[in-house]
Design an enzyme around this catalytic site. Structure first.
Site, PDB file in Angstrom:
ATOM      1  N   SER A  61       1.028  -1.269  -0.157  1.00 42.12           N
ATOM      2  CA  SER A  61      -0.012   0.239   0.393  1.00 42.12           C
ATOM      3  C   SER A  61       0.442   1.441   0.023  1.00 42.12           C
ATOM      4  O   SER A  61      -0.076   2.286   0.369  1.00 42.12           O
ATOM      5  CB  SER A  61      -1.310   0.118   1.189  1.00 42.12           C
ATOM      6  N   LYS A  64      -0.184   3.899  -2.557  1.00 39.18           N
ATOM      7  CA  LYS A  64      -0.802   5.189  -2.357  1.00 39.18           C
ATOM      8  C   LYS A  64      -0.175   6.092  -2.541  1.00 39.18           C
ATOM      9  O   LYS A  64      -1.101   7.106  -2.872  1.00 39.18           O
ATOM     10  CB  LYS A  64      -2.119   4.730  -1.548  1.00 39.18           C
ATOM     11  N   SER A 125      -5.944   3.049   4.496  1.00 33.90           N
ATOM     12  CA  SER A 125      -5.234   3.002   3.627  1.00 33.90           C
ATOM     13  C   SER A 125      -6.390   1.986   2.427  1.00 33.90           C
ATOM     14  O   SER A 125      -6.972   1.036   2.170  1.00 33.90           O
ATOM     15  CB  SER A 125      -4.411   1.126   3.669  1.00 33.90           C
TER      16      SER A 125
END
EC number: 3.4.16.4
Length: 439
Positions: A61, A64, A125
């Site tokens: 993640s 992101k 997230s």
């Protein structure tokens, strides 16, 4: 004893002060078990520590961060606003509703603001929120992935491949992998690329830290805490991981990536960025981040090594041809300021590289020369054993400029000079010919 007490107290204070001074440790002594790691000064881009920092690994993640950047950019360009609303697609809803992935479960048929989705993406997230934003900004996640790779190239990320907006493996998207990407593809970033991405995010859009530092989120009736345990959370579960000054940035986990974390902290006006990839556990990624941060804050001080206008000894001037003066003074246009370890001041020097287009074959600069004209570059060179360089190329170079102007000589002086050169060449040729008769 009463009379001696002040003296004894002073000695005790001095001893304690000596004992708590940070030990001067080398980078080799920094124990980071992560497969890959890096520590960067966020202002100058100077790399303070690196371990396998150029190996491309799944970032999970931490992907992101690029999605955050592109959303911020779309807001800056007026394409959307924080209050723009959108609804989640079937694909975004399916991912958000999957309990195996990060998220809180979005609702279909409901309007969400960009602000709500961005906070869900950055704080906990949320994968569905990320996909919804990607579809809003670019029309589809496939088109958004193209923007991600284009922006990575613009930023100069050395090692990258984006196949989706979330950091999940494409194989886990239930056949919904973005158009144009490999069904089994995974995102890839090196620690250096992750740090450079974070560098751009927090320098171009510092407001991102206002979100990443939020301790919790209350959304859709769900209360969740920030996945960054190093923030000042309440409760015993997080107390051991709190780190003073931390305010970001992005955690990550997949089975393939392991536990990853890009962190950033600021103390006394100095900001650091760290990345650890493939740590053994959630706890380890924060513990190793703290080790890197301690090393950076305790062992380095930001100093100006060479001020603007500095001149290298024995290279203060350049010879000038066809000018009213025979030479011009040169110096660096900007100072060199960077974080260094104590005692390393003498291990740096400056090297010049003159623009060859401004010189004749004899190495003379051709008049006219304007004051402040860039005539080359000056590069900072480290003479120590280990130098990790900079996160961005060129940060160790500044312009080399002319301190004063030199006007071109008038035609009469140039003619006299040419005549003088002509007869000087004849004389030299004659002398050489005579010498040749007797050799």
């Amino acid at each position: 004893m009463i009379k001696r007490f002040p003296l004894l107290l002073m000695i005790a204070v001095l001893l304690v002060s000596f004992m708590i001074q940070p030990r001067d440790i080398s980078a080799a002594e920094v124990d980071i078990p992560a497969e890959s790691a890096i520590l960067v000064d966020a202002e100058t881009g100077k790399v303070l520590f690196a371990k396998n920092a150029d190996i491309a690994l799944p970032p999970a993640s931490m992907t992101k961060m690029m999605s955050e950047y592109l959303v911020m950019e779309a807001i800056e360009e007026g394409k959307i606003t924080p209050e723009t609303t959108t609804q989640v697609s079937d694909y975004a809803y399916e991912i958000s509703a999957n309990p195996e992935y990060s998220g809180i479960g979005l609702t279909q048929g409901k309007d969400y603001t960009v602000r709500e989705l961005y906070e869900s993406m950055a704080i906990i997230s949320d994968n569905g929120a990320t996909i919804a934003l990607a579809e809003l900004v670019a029309g589809s996640e496939g088109e958004f992935v193209k923007l991600m790779n284009q922006k990575a190239e613009e930023m100069g990320l050395p090692d990258y491949k984006f196949v989706n907006s979330t950091g999940l493996d494409n194989a886990h998207l239930g056949g919904n992998h973005p158009e144009g990407t490999d069904p089994d593809g995974v995102n890839l970033l090196s620690a250096r690329s992750s740090a450079l991405l974070a560098y751009h995010l927090i320098n171009d859009y510092p407001q991102a830290l206002e979100v990443s530092s939020q301790l919790d989120i209350n959304f859709e009736g769900h209360y969740d805490v920030n996945l960054n345990w190093m923030l000042p959370h309440e409760g015993d579960n997080f107390r051991d991981f709190y780190y003073e000054g931390i305010d970001g940035l992005k955690t990550g986990f997949t089975e393939l990536a392991g536990n990853t974390f890009t962190g950033t902290a600021e103390r006394n006006g100095k900001r650091l960025i760290s990345v650890v990839m493939r740590t053994d556990s959630k706890e380890a990624r924060f513990e190793q981040t703290a080790t890197l941060m301690d090393y950076g804050f305790n062992q380095f001080q930001t100093k100006e090594l060479f001020p603007a206008g500095y001149q290298v000894e024995d290279q203060q001037t350049l010879p000038v041809t066809k000018g009213k003066e025979d030479e011009v003074a040169i110096s660096i246009s900007e100072g060199f300021t960077l974080p260094i370890k104590a005692g390393d001041e003498e291990l740096y020097h400056i090297e010049y590289e003159i623009n060859k287009d401004r010189l004749n074959e004899d190495g003379e600069i051709i008049a006219p020369v304007k004051q402040g004209e860039v005539i080359g570059k000056a590069t900072l060179v480290y003479d120590g054993e280990a130098d990790y360089g900079y996160i961005t190329p060129g940060n160790n170079s500044v312009d080399l400029v002319a301190e004063t102007g030199v006007e071109k000589a008038n035609w009469f002086m140039l003619t006299l000079g040419a005549i003088g050169d002509f007869f000087a060449n004849i004389f030299t040729t004659a002398v050489d010919w005579v010498k040749g008769l007797f050799s």
